[in-house]
Design a protein around this motif. Structure first.
Motif, PDB file in Angstrom:
ATOM      1  N   GLY A   1      -4.767  -9.219   0.201  1.00  0.00           N
ATOM      2  CA  GLY A   1      -3.654  -9.826  -0.020  1.00  0.00           C
ATOM      3  C   GLY A   1      -3.674  -9.268  -1.453  1.00  0.00           C
ATOM      4  N   ASP A   2      -4.288  -8.644  -2.331  1.00  0.00           N
ATOM      5  CA  ASP A   2      -4.254  -8.388  -3.775  1.00  0.00           C
ATOM      6  C   ASP A   2      -3.185  -7.379  -4.435  1.00  0.00           C
ATOM      7  OD1 ASP A   2      -5.006  -7.625  -6.180  1.00  0.00           O
ATOM      8  OD2 ASP A   2      -7.365  -7.667  -5.754  1.00  0.00           O
ATOM      9  N   LEU A   3      -2.299  -7.987  -4.844  1.00  0.00           N
ATOM     10  CA  LEU A   3      -0.767  -7.111  -5.459  1.00  0.00           C
ATOM     11  C   LEU A   3      -1.624  -6.181  -6.011  1.00  0.00           C
ATOM     12  CD1 LEU A   3       2.157  -6.562  -4.792  1.00  0.00           C
ATOM     13  CD2 LEU A   3       2.281  -8.215  -6.680  1.00  0.00           C
ATOM     14  N   ARG A   4      -2.711  -6.538  -6.927  1.00  0.00           N
ATOM     15  CA  ARG A   4      -3.395  -6.314  -8.445  1.00  0.00           C
ATOM     16  C   ARG A   4      -4.011  -4.838  -8.067  1.00  0.00           C
ATOM     17  NH1 ARG A   4      -6.803  -9.387 -12.387  1.00  0.00           N
ATOM     18  NH2 ARG A   4      -7.115  -9.476 -10.510  1.00  0.00           N
ATOM     19  N   LEU A   5      -4.768  -4.484  -6.611  1.00  0.00           N
ATOM     20  CA  LEU A   5      -5.106  -3.709  -6.000  1.00  0.00           C
ATOM     21  C   LEU A   5      -4.463  -2.368  -5.186  1.00  0.00           C
ATOM     22  CD1 LEU A   5      -7.977  -2.560  -5.189  1.00  0.00           C
ATOM     23  CD2 LEU A   5      -8.086  -3.450  -3.737  1.00  0.00           C
ATOM     24  N   LEU A   6      -3.533  -3.466  -4.477  1.00  0.00           N
ATOM     25  CA  LEU A   6      -2.816  -2.026  -3.722  1.00  0.00           C
ATOM     26  C   LEU A   6      -1.986  -1.297  -5.629  1.00  0.00           C
ATOM     27  CD1 LEU A   6      -1.378  -1.469  -1.427  1.00  0.00           C
ATOM     28  CD2 LEU A   6       0.800  -2.793  -2.176  1.00  0.00           C
ATOM     29  N   ARG A   7      -1.698  -2.320  -6.290  1.00  0.00           N
ATOM     30  CA  ARG A   7      -0.510  -1.277  -7.237  1.00  0.00           C
ATOM     31  C   ARG A   7      -1.952  -0.004  -7.972  1.00  0.00           C
ATOM     32  NH1 ARG A   7       3.649  -5.565  -9.929  1.00  0.00           N
ATOM     33  NH2 ARG A   7       5.067  -5.387  -7.630  1.00  0.00           N
TER      34      ARG A   7
ATOM     35  N   VAL B   1       6.127   5.743   2.366  1.00  0.00           N
ATOM     36  CA  VAL B   1       5.206   4.677   3.463  1.00  0.00           C
ATOM     37  C   VAL B   1       4.631   3.587   2.819  1.00  0.00           C
ATOM     38  CG1 VAL B   1       4.599   4.947   5.418  1.00  0.00           C
ATOM     39  CG2 VAL B   1       5.822   6.725   5.190  1.00  0.00           C
ATOM     40  N   LEU B   2       3.637   4.058   2.038  1.00  0.00           N
ATOM     41  CA  LEU B   2       2.666   2.974   1.602  1.00  0.00           C
ATOM     42  C   LEU B   2       3.576   2.293   0.871  1.00  0.00           C
ATOM     43  CD1 LEU B   2      -0.494   5.500   0.183  1.00  0.00           C
ATOM     44  CD2 LEU B   2       0.131   3.884   2.417  1.00  0.00           C
ATOM     45  N   GLU B   3       4.019   2.377   0.064  1.00  0.00           N
ATOM     46  CA  GLU B   3       5.442   1.238  -0.983  1.00  0.00           C
ATOM     47  C   GLU B   3       5.415   0.404   0.086  1.00  0.00           C
ATOM     48  OE1 GLU B   3       8.634   2.664  -3.355  1.00  0.00           O
ATOM     49  OE2 GLU B   3       7.476   2.521  -5.072  1.00  0.00           O
ATOM     50  N   LYS B   4       6.066   0.805   1.078  1.00  0.00           N
ATOM     51  CA  LYS B   4       6.522  -0.306   2.038  1.00  0.00           C
ATOM     52  C   LYS B   4       5.596  -1.948   2.421  1.00  0.00           C
ATOM     53  CE  LYS B   4      10.512   2.467   3.796  1.00  0.00           C
ATOM     54  NZ  LYS B   4      11.701   2.448   5.085  1.00  0.00           N
ATOM     55  N   LEU B   5       4.311  -1.322   2.043  1.00  0.00           N
ATOM     56  CA  LEU B   5       3.431  -1.680   2.327  1.00  0.00           C
ATOM     57  C   LEU B   5       3.226  -3.727   1.793  1.00  0.00           C
ATOM     58  CD1 LEU B   5      -0.055   0.468   2.939  1.00  0.00           C
ATOM     59  CD2 LEU B   5       1.324  -1.087   4.518  1.00  0.00           C
ATOM     60  N   GLU B   6       3.685  -3.343  -0.022  1.00  0.00           N
ATOM     61  CA  GLU B   6       3.758  -4.129  -0.407  1.00  0.00           C
ATOM     62  C   GLU B   6       4.663  -5.431   0.113  1.00  0.00           C
ATOM     63  OE1 GLU B   6       6.324  -4.868  -5.298  1.00  0.00           O
ATOM     64  OE2 GLU B   6       4.890  -3.068  -4.944  1.00  0.00           O
ATOM     65  N   LEU B   7       5.605  -5.525   0.754  1.00  0.00           N
ATOM     66  CA  LEU B   7       5.929  -6.340   1.605  1.00  0.00           C
ATOM     67  C   LEU B   7       4.563  -7.562   2.532  1.00  0.00           C
ATOM     68  CD1 LEU B   7       9.562  -6.064   2.097  1.00  0.00           C
ATOM     69  CD2 LEU B   7       8.414  -7.485   0.682  1.00  0.00           C
ATOM     70  N   GLN B   8       4.100  -6.443   3.146  1.00  0.00           N
ATOM     71  CA  GLN B   8       2.727  -6.778   3.658  1.00  0.00           C
ATOM     72  C   GLN B   8       1.803  -7.930   3.145  1.00  0.00           C
ATOM     73  OE1 GLN B   8       4.465  -4.536   4.734  1.00  0.00           O
ATOM     74  NE2 GLN B   8       5.387  -5.326   7.169  1.00  0.00           N
ATOM     75  N   VAL B   9       1.691  -6.764   1.963  1.00  0.00           N
ATOM     76  CA  VAL B   9       0.507  -7.744   0.737  1.00  0.00           C
ATOM     77  C   VAL B   9       1.126  -8.992   0.255  1.00  0.00           C
ATOM     78  CG1 VAL B   9      -0.562  -7.331  -1.355  1.00  0.00           C
ATOM     79  CG2 VAL B   9      -0.217  -5.683   0.331  1.00  0.00           C
TER      80      VAL B   9
END
Length: 121
Positions: A19-25, A43-51
């Motif tokens: 659940g690390d938004l900073r790592l995803l970005r 597709v990967l950008e949509k994963l932000e909500l799951q994070v």
């Protein structure tokens, strides 16, 4: 080649797990050109909500301090990792509304008292 994919997508997977938004970005910035080249960026950008969902659930379901099951308002956010960005109240409300709308989180807004009520189930 397999090692290369592990490096590229490894941070995305870890961000989802933690659940690390900073790592995803960071992963998006670091490998943006490759994600566009393979046509998976959107597709990967949509994963932000799951994070966001994982971050919220991690904080609500696994509170840092041992004690009562319900978190007091002061405790919510105690497990959240430091994100070096400013998020205003309207953006947080938008994120929460999207999570509720997409059924990733159960809850509702009590606008009169400016509270969001979330269900653990």
């Amino acid at each position: 080649m397999l090692f290369d994919h592990c490096v590229v997508y490894g941070n995305v997977v870890q961000a989802l797990r933690r659940g690390d938004l900073r790592l995803l970005r960071y992963a998006f910035q670091e490998h943006e050109d490759r994600f566009f080249r393979f046509a998976v960026y959107l597709v990967l950008e949509k994963l932000e909500l799951q994070v966001y969902q994982r971050l919220l659930k991690k904080d609500l379901y696994y509170p840092k301090a041992e004690g009562p099951k319900q978190s007091s308002p002061a405790e919510v956010g105690s497990n959240c990792q430091s994100i070096e960005m400013v998020i205003d109240v309207d953006e947080v409300e938008g994120i929460m509304a999207m999570l509720i709308h997409k059924s990733l989180v159960k809850g509702y807004f009590a606008h009169k008292s400016r509270v969001v009520v979330l269900s653990k189930h």
